[in-house]
Design a protein around this motif. Structure first.
Motif, short mmCIF file in Angstrom:
data_model
loop_
_atom_site.label_atom_id
_atom_site.label_comp_id
_atom_site.label_asym_id
_atom_site.label_seq_id
_atom_site.Cartn_x
_atom_site.Cartn_y
_atom_site.Cartn_z
N ASP A 156 0.83 -1.22 0.00
CA ASP A 156 0.00 0.00 0.00
C ASP A 156 0.86 1.26 0.00
O ASP A 156 0.52 2.25 -0.66
CB ASP A 156 -0.93 0.02 1.21
N HIS A 157 1.95 1.24 0.75
CA HIS A 157 2.83 2.41 0.83
C HIS A 157 3.43 2.73 -0.55
O HIS A 157 3.41 3.89 -0.98
CB HIS A 157 3.93 2.19 1.86
N VAL A 158 3.95 1.71 -1.21
CA VAL A 158 4.56 1.93 -2.53
C VAL A 158 3.51 2.44 -3.53
O VAL A 158 3.76 3.38 -4.29
CB VAL A 158 5.26 0.66 -3.04
N LYS A 159 2.32 1.84 -3.51
CA LYS A 159 1.24 2.31 -4.40
C LYS A 159 0.94 3.79 -4.13
O LYS A 159 0.82 4.59 -5.06
CB LYS A 159 -0.02 1.47 -4.20
N ALA A 160 0.81 4.15 -2.86
CA ALA A 160 0.49 5.53 -2.51
C ALA A 160 1.60 6.49 -2.93
O ALA A 160 1.32 7.60 -3.40
CB ALA A 160 0.23 5.64 -1.00
N ARG A 161 2.85 6.07 -2.77
CA ARG A 161 3.98 6.92 -3.17
C ARG A 161 4.01 7.14 -4.68
O ARG A 161 4.26 8.25 -5.15
CB ARG A 161 5.31 6.32 -2.70
N ILE A 162 3.74 6.09 -5.44
CA ILE A 162 3.72 6.21 -6.90
C ILE A 162 2.58 7.13 -7.33
O ILE A 162 2.77 8.03 -8.16
CB ILE A 162 3.61 4.83 -7.57
N ASN A 163 1.39 6.91 -6.76
CA ASN A 163 0.26 7.78 -7.10
C ASN A 163 0.56 9.23 -6.74
O ASN A 163 0.21 10.15 -7.48
CB ASN A 163 -1.02 7.30 -6.40
N GLN A 164 1.20 9.45 -5.60
CA GLN A 164 1.54 10.81 -5.17
C GLN A 164 2.58 11.42 -6.11
O GLN A 164 2.44 12.57 -6.53
CB GLN A 164 2.09 10.78 -3.74
#
Length: 121
Positions: A76-84
């Motif tokens: 979830d963290h990596v997904k959120a960082r990429i989206n950000q």
């Protein structure tokens, strides 16, 4: 037994990711140590522990829960960082591709947990 455990983990995942997560306002998953995000990850770990208790002993269930907590956090963290990083939100196709990859990685996590349980009983 493996398919029943997999089904249990998929139902658990839907419950935690849809029914429970909606109550956590602004989890800030892009922040590695976000307490609100950790609440979501802990829900997954505890629920995985509870599901696994129907199939394996408490220590194995605890290890499975810890693996799910750790994997869910980082996926979830990596997904959120990429989206950000790319400013993707639900209006962008790329956001939905990331959601799809995210879900596939969670399902892969459950597969790996089951393989490990049955390789190391």
């Amino acid at each position: 037994m493996e398919l029943s455990l997999f089904l249990g983990l998929l139902v658990k995942h839907a419950f935690c990711d849809i029914a429970l997560q909606r109550h956590i306002k602004r989890p800030n998953k892009q922040i590695y140590s976000s307490k609100k995000a950790q609440l979501h990850y802990i829900q997954h770990g505890v629920a995985t522990f509870l599901v696994c208790l129907f199939f394996v002993g408490p220590l194995t269930a605890l290890i499975a829960g810890a693996l799910d907590w750790f994997a869910h956090w980082h996926i979830d963290h990596v997904k959120a960082r990429i989206n950000q990083k790319f400013n993707w939100n639900s209006t962008h196709n790329q956001f939905w591709y990331m959601v799809t990859i995210d879900q596939m990685l969670h399902f892969l996590t459950y597969y790996i947990i089951i393989v490990l349980i049955y390789l190391f009983p």
